[in-house]
Design a protein around this motif. Structure first.
Motif, PDB file in Angstrom:
ATOM      1  N   MET A  66       0.853  -1.198   0.000  1.00  0.00           N
ATOM      2  CA  MET A  66       0.000   0.000   0.000  1.00  0.00           C
ATOM      3  C   MET A  66       0.887   1.245   0.000  1.00  0.00           C
ATOM      4  O   MET A  66       1.862   1.313   0.735  1.00  0.00           O
ATOM      5  N   ALA A  67       0.535   2.219  -0.805  1.00  0.00           N
ATOM      6  CA  ALA A  67       1.347   3.427  -0.917  1.00  0.00           C
ATOM      7  C   ALA A  67       1.331   4.210   0.391  1.00  0.00           C
ATOM      8  O   ALA A  67       0.319   4.258   1.091  1.00  0.00           O
ATOM      9  N   LYS A  68       2.474   4.798   0.700  1.00  0.00           N
ATOM     10  CA  LYS A  68       2.566   5.617   1.906  1.00  0.00           C
ATOM     11  C   LYS A  68       1.567   6.755   1.840  1.00  0.00           C
ATOM     12  O   LYS A  68       1.450   7.437   0.834  1.00  0.00           O
ATOM     13  N   GLY A  69       0.845   6.956   2.925  1.00  0.00           N
ATOM     14  CA  GLY A  69      -0.135   8.036   2.989  1.00  0.00           C
ATOM     15  C   GLY A  69      -1.537   7.560   2.688  1.00  0.00           C
ATOM     16  O   GLY A  69      -2.506   8.238   2.997  1.00  0.00           O
ATOM     17  N   SER A  70      -1.679   6.363   2.063  1.00  0.00           N
ATOM     18  CA  SER A  70      -3.018   5.898   1.756  1.00  0.00           C
ATOM     19  C   SER A  70      -3.639   5.140   2.921  1.00  0.00           C
ATOM     20  O   SER A  70      -4.837   4.935   2.983  1.00  0.00           O
ATOM     21  N   GLU A  71      -2.786   4.703   3.846  1.00  0.00           N
ATOM     22  CA  GLU A  71      -3.272   4.035   5.040  1.00  0.00           C
ATOM     23  C   GLU A  71      -3.427   5.071   6.136  1.00  0.00           C
ATOM     24  O   GLU A  71      -2.578   5.943   6.301  1.00  0.00           O
ATOM     25  N   PRO A  72      -4.504   5.034   6.920  1.00  0.00           N
ATOM     26  CA  PRO A  72      -4.696   6.043   7.963  1.00  0.00           C
ATOM     27  C   PRO A  72      -3.500   6.107   8.891  1.00  0.00           C
ATOM     28  O   PRO A  72      -2.965   5.093   9.321  1.00  0.00           O
ATOM     29  N   HIS A  73      -3.081   7.339   9.192  1.00  0.00           N
ATOM     30  CA  HIS A  73      -1.967   7.562  10.122  1.00  0.00           C
ATOM     31  C   HIS A  73      -2.424   7.201  11.523  1.00  0.00           C
ATOM     32  O   HIS A  73      -3.577   7.405  11.882  1.00  0.00           O
ATOM     33  N   PRO A  74      -1.545   6.636  12.369  1.00  0.00           N
ATOM     34  CA  PRO A  74      -1.923   6.359  13.753  1.00  0.00           C
ATOM     35  C   PRO A  74      -2.474   7.607  14.416  1.00  0.00           C
ATOM     36  O   PRO A  74      -1.973   8.709  14.196  1.00  0.00           O
ATOM     37  N   PRO A  75      -3.544   7.485  15.222  1.00  0.00           N
ATOM     38  CA  PRO A  75      -4.120   8.656  15.878  1.00  0.00           C
ATOM     39  C   PRO A  75      -3.056   9.442  16.615  1.00  0.00           C
ATOM     40  O   PRO A  75      -2.194   8.874  17.283  1.00  0.00           O
ATOM     41  N   THR A  76      -3.119  10.763  16.511  1.00  0.00           N
ATOM     42  CA  THR A  76      -2.072  11.583  17.105  1.00  0.00           C
ATOM     43  C   THR A  76      -1.996  11.411  18.604  1.00  0.00           C
ATOM     44  O   THR A  76      -0.950  11.600  19.204  1.00  0.00           O
ATOM     45  N   GLY A  77      -3.087  11.063  19.248  1.00  0.00           N
ATOM     46  CA  GLY A  77      -3.067  10.862  20.682  1.00  0.00           C
ATOM     47  C   GLY A  77      -2.221   9.672  21.107  1.00  0.00           C
ATOM     48  O   GLY A  77      -1.839   9.561  22.265  1.00  0.00           O
ATOM     49  N   SER A 136      10.647  26.661   6.385  1.00  0.00           N
ATOM     50  CA  SER A 136       9.602  25.873   7.017  1.00  0.00           C
ATOM     51  C   SER A 136       9.596  24.467   6.432  1.00  0.00           C
ATOM     52  O   SER A 136      10.352  24.152   5.501  1.00  0.00           O
ATOM     53  N   ALA A 137       8.746  23.628   6.982  1.00  0.00           N
ATOM     54  CA  ALA A 137       8.639  22.245   6.521  1.00  0.00           C
ATOM     55  C   ALA A 137       7.397  22.070   5.649  1.00  0.00           C
ATOM     56  O   ALA A 137       6.450  22.857   5.712  1.00  0.00           O
ATOM     57  N   GLN A 138       7.424  21.023   4.848  1.00  0.00           N
ATOM     58  CA  GLN A 138       6.224  20.556   4.151  1.00  0.00           C
ATOM     59  C   GLN A 138       6.157  19.050   4.330  1.00  0.00           C
ATOM     60  O   GLN A 138       7.186  18.383   4.420  1.00  0.00           O
ATOM     61  N   PHE A 139       4.925  18.520   4.405  1.00  0.00           N
ATOM     62  CA  PHE A 139       4.750  17.147   4.866  1.00  0.00           C
ATOM     63  C   PHE A 139       4.049  16.232   3.866  1.00  0.00           C
ATOM     64  O   PHE A 139       3.860  15.053   4.148  1.00  0.00           O
ATOM     65  N   GLY A 140       3.647  16.766   2.710  1.00  0.00           N
ATOM     66  CA  GLY A 140       3.010  15.930   1.713  1.00  0.00           C
ATOM     67  C   GLY A 140       1.497  16.054   1.665  1.00  0.00           C
ATOM     68  O   GLY A 140       0.865  15.526   0.744  1.00  0.00           O
ATOM     69  N   GLY A 196       7.729  40.171   2.235  1.00  0.00           N
ATOM     70  CA  GLY A 196       9.064  40.522   1.780  1.00  0.00           C
ATOM     71  C   GLY A 196      10.091  39.437   1.983  1.00  0.00           C
ATOM     72  O   GLY A 196      11.224  39.546   1.502  1.00  0.00           O
ATOM     73  N   ARG A 197       9.732  38.361   2.703  1.00  0.00           N
ATOM     74  CA  ARG A 197      10.648  37.241   2.901  1.00  0.00           C
ATOM     75  C   ARG A 197      10.274  36.088   1.974  1.00  0.00           C
ATOM     76  O   ARG A 197       9.102  35.811   1.751  1.00  0.00           O
ATOM     77  N   THR A 198      11.284  35.422   1.461  1.00  0.00           N
ATOM     78  CA  THR A 198      11.073  34.224   0.659  1.00  0.00           C
ATOM     79  C   THR A 198      10.698  33.070   1.580  1.00  0.00           C
ATOM     80  O   THR A 198      11.339  32.861   2.611  1.00  0.00           O
ATOM     81  N   VAL A 199       9.653  32.329   1.228  1.00  0.00           N
ATOM     82  CA  VAL A 199       9.248  31.158   2.009  1.00  0.00           C
ATOM     83  C   VAL A 199       9.829  29.912   1.345  1.00  0.00           C
ATOM     84  O   VAL A 199       9.539  29.610   0.193  1.00  0.00           O
ATOM     85  N   GLU A 200      10.688  29.222   2.071  1.00  0.00           N
ATOM     86  CA  GLU A 200      11.280  27.963   1.601  1.00  0.00           C
ATOM     87  C   GLU A 200      10.640  26.818   2.385  1.00  0.00           C
ATOM     88  O   GLU A 200      10.673  26.810   3.616  1.00  0.00           O
ATOM     89  N   GLN A 201      10.060  25.865   1.691  1.00  0.00           N
ATOM     90  CA  GLN A 201       9.471  24.697   2.342  1.00  0.00           C
ATOM     91  C   GLN A 201      10.310  23.464   2.018  1.00  0.00           C
ATOM     92  O   GLN A 201      10.555  23.168   0.845  1.00  0.00           O
ATOM     93  N   LEU A 202      10.733  22.738   3.049  1.00  0.00           N
ATOM     94  CA  LEU A 202      11.651  21.626   2.886  1.00  0.00           C
ATOM     95  C   LEU A 202      11.012  20.317   3.346  1.00  0.00           C
ATOM     96  O   LEU A 202      10.235  20.290   4.309  1.00  0.00           O
ATOM     97  N   ASN A 203      11.383  19.242   2.689  1.00  0.00           N
ATOM     98  CA  ASN A 203      11.024  17.904   3.138  1.00  0.00           C
ATOM     99  C   ASN A 203      12.053  17.473   4.179  1.00  0.00           C
ATOM    100  O   ASN A 203      13.195  17.160   3.839  1.00  0.00           O
ATOM    101  N   ILE A 204      11.656  17.485   5.443  1.00  0.00           N
ATOM    102  CA  ILE A 204      12.550  17.078   6.543  1.00  0.00           C
ATOM    103  C   ILE A 204      11.899  15.929   7.303  1.00  0.00           C
ATOM    104  O   ILE A 204      11.904  15.888   8.541  1.00  0.00           O
ATOM    105  N   ASP A 205      11.358  14.970   6.570  1.00  0.00           N
ATOM    106  CA  ASP A 205      10.596  13.895   7.192  1.00  0.00           C
ATOM    107  C   ASP A 205      11.408  13.062   8.173  1.00  0.00           C
ATOM    108  O   ASP A 205      10.872  12.559   9.160  1.00  0.00           O
TER     109      ASP A 205
END
Length: 391
Positions: A1-12, A341-345, A363-372
Motif C-alpha cells: 500500500m502506498a505511503k499516505g493511503s493508510e490512515p496515520h496512527p491517531p495523534t493521541g 519551514s517544513a512541508q509534509f506531503g 518581503g521574505r522568501t518562504v522555503e518549504q523543505l522535506n525534513i521527514d
C-alpha cells in the motif's frame, strides 16, 4: 500500500517529540514528571523583576531582527539515531544549505565527523570541529544571544540537562552554550534555572511565553517556585512578564516545547498552529488551549495580543507514517530575508501554510523543505537552529 493511503496512527497515540530516543533504550533518569506548580493546568501571566539582565540593558531580541549567523550541530550518534541517522544527517545538511543562501551558517561537528559534514553540507556552510556535540538540537543546547541596542552582545546558557535527564549521554551538549560563547569571545552567564530554548519564546519587548510542563518540572527545576523561575527567566531574557501555556508533561522527551505550536511575531503579536476540527488527541487540545490563552493575554505593555492561526496538516495525508512524527509548520526558522519551514506531503495544508507564512512575513522568501527524517525524530527546523543576532 502506498505511503499516505493508510490512515496515520491517531495523534493521541504518538510517542511525541523525540520520545523515540527514550523508546530506543537510552538511559532515563527516574525523576518525577509532575509540574512544580500543582493543581489544574491553567494560564498564568505575571510581572516579574528582570534583575541583572535587564538592568544591564541586554535582552534577547525577537526572531525577526537581522542575523549575523545561524548556528547548527551535526548529529553522528548511531546510539541515539540508529537507522534514522543517515536520513537525519541529510535533512540537517539540507536545512544548513538552504539557510546559507540567506546568511552565514556554522555547523559544530565532532572532529571525526567534520569531513562528512562538509561533504554533505557543501562549500556554503562552515563546519568546525572545535565544539563537541552529542546531538543536533542547537535550539536547546546553544547559547541564547542578547543585544543591548548599542552594538553590544553577550550570551546566556540555560543549563541544558538532557531534557530533564531523559537523554544520556548529554555531557557535550551541556557544555555547548559556554564553549560556543568562548569560541566567539562573548561574555557568558549561566541562567538561574534549567530550561531549553524551545520551551521559551520572546517578543523582544519584555514578554516571554513558556511551557509550564517543561520548565516548572521536578526533572529540571526541583524546589523552585513559579515566582523564582519567572524571575530567573526574565533576568536571562531581559523581560518583565511571562505568559504560561500548560503543555503536556511526560508524553515526550521535552515535556512539550512551545515552539512547536506557538510563536511570537513581535510585540503583542503571535501565531498558533491549529489542529483539524476532528482531532481530539492531547496534542490537539494543547494547541487549542494555547490559542485561547494568547487571545486573552496582554503583553508586558498591557496590549492585547493579535493572534493568527496556521492550519496544521492532516496526518492521514502526510508522507510519513512514523508514530513519532511531528508535523509542525509553526516550527519555522526566520533568517535574513527568508522563512524556512517544513512541508509534509498534505498538499492542501502545505500550500495553505506557505500562504500564511508569506502573509505573516511580507518581503521574505518562504522555503518549504522535506525534513521527514527529522520530523520522525520529533523535531523541526527551529529545533536545530540558533540565531546569532547582528549587534
Amino acid at each position: 500500500m502506498a505511503k499516505g493511503s493508510e490512515p496515520h496512527p491517531p495523534t493521541g497515540l504518538r510517542l511525541g517529540r523525540r520520545r523515540f530516543l527514550t523508546a530506543a533504550g537510552l538511559a532515563v533518569a527516574g525523576t518525577a514528571l509532575t509540574t512544580a506548580a500543582g493543581g489544574p493546568a491553567r494560564a498564568s501571566q505575571r510581572a516579574a523583576t528582570a534583575g541583572a539582565g535587564l538592568a544591564a540593558g541586554f535582552r534577547v531580541p525577537v526572531d525577526t531582527v537581522p542575523h549575523a549567523r545561524t548556528w547548527m550541530a551535526w548529529p553522528d550518534s548511531s546510539t541515539i539515531w540508529r537507522s534514522k541517522l543517515s536520513g537525519v544527517q541529510s535533512n540537517i545538511a539540507l536545512i544548513a544549505r538552504t539557510i546559507a543562501k540567506y546568511e552565514p551558517v556554522t555547523m559544530c561537528a565532532n572532529p571525526a565527523s567534520v569531513a562528512k559534514a562538509r561533504s554533505l553540507c557543501g562549500p556554503t556552510v562552515t563546519v568546525i570541529g572545535d565544539i563537541p556535540v552529542d546531538d543536533c538540537w542547537m535550539r536547546d543546547t546553544g547559547p541564547v544571544f542578547r543585544t543591548d541596542g548599542a552594538g553590544g552582545r553577550d550570551t546566556v546558557g540555560l543549563n541544558f540537562n538532557g531534557w530533564g535527564n531523559h537523554q544520556n549521554p548529554h555531557g557535550n551538549d551541556a557544555l555547548v552554550a559556554g564553549r560556543l560563547a568562548a569560541y566567539l569571545g562573548l561574555p557568558f552567564t549561566a541562567a538561574g534555572l534549567v530550561a531549553e530554548g524551545g520551551a521559551i519564546e520572546t517578543d523582544g519587548a519584555g514578554t516571554l511565553m513558556a511551557t509550564r510542563s517543561s520548565i516548572l518540572n521536578a526533572n529540571r527545576n526541583p524546589g523552585m517556585s513559579q515566582a523564582a523561575v519567572e524571575k530567573a527567566m526574565c533576568a536571562a531574557y531581559g523581560a518583565t512578564a511571562v505568559i504560561w501555556v500548560p503543555g503536556i508533561a511526560g508524553q515526550d522527551i521535552t515535556d512539550d516545547h512551545v515552539d512547536a505550536t506557538s510563536r511570537f511575531l513581535g510585540a503583542a503579536e503571535a501565531v498558533v498552529q491549529q489542529p483539524l476540527a476532528t482531532d481530539t488527541d492531547v496534542w490537539s487540545e494543547d494547541q487549542r488551549r494555547q490559542y485561547a490563552i494568547l487571545t486573552s493575554a496582554t503583553s508586558a505593555q498591557g496590549t492585547p495580543f493579535t493572534v493568527s492561526r496556521i492550519q496544521g496538516p492532516d496526518y492521514n495525508l502526510i508522507r510519513s507514517t512514523d508514530p513519532n512524527f511531528v508535523g509542525s509548520y509553526a516550527n519555522y526558522y526566520l533568517c535574513n530575508n527568508a522563512v524556512i519551514s517544513a512541508q509534509f506531503g498534505d498538499s492542501r495544508a502545505d500550500s495553505a501554510a506557505r500562504a500564511t507564512l508569506a502573509r505573516l512575513f511580507p518581503g521574505r522568501t518562504v522555503e518549504q523543505l522535506n525534513i521527514d527524517y527529522l520530523g520522525a525524530g520529533g523535531g523541526g527546523i527551529h529545533c536545530v537552529t540558533q540565531q546569532q543576532p547582528a549587534a
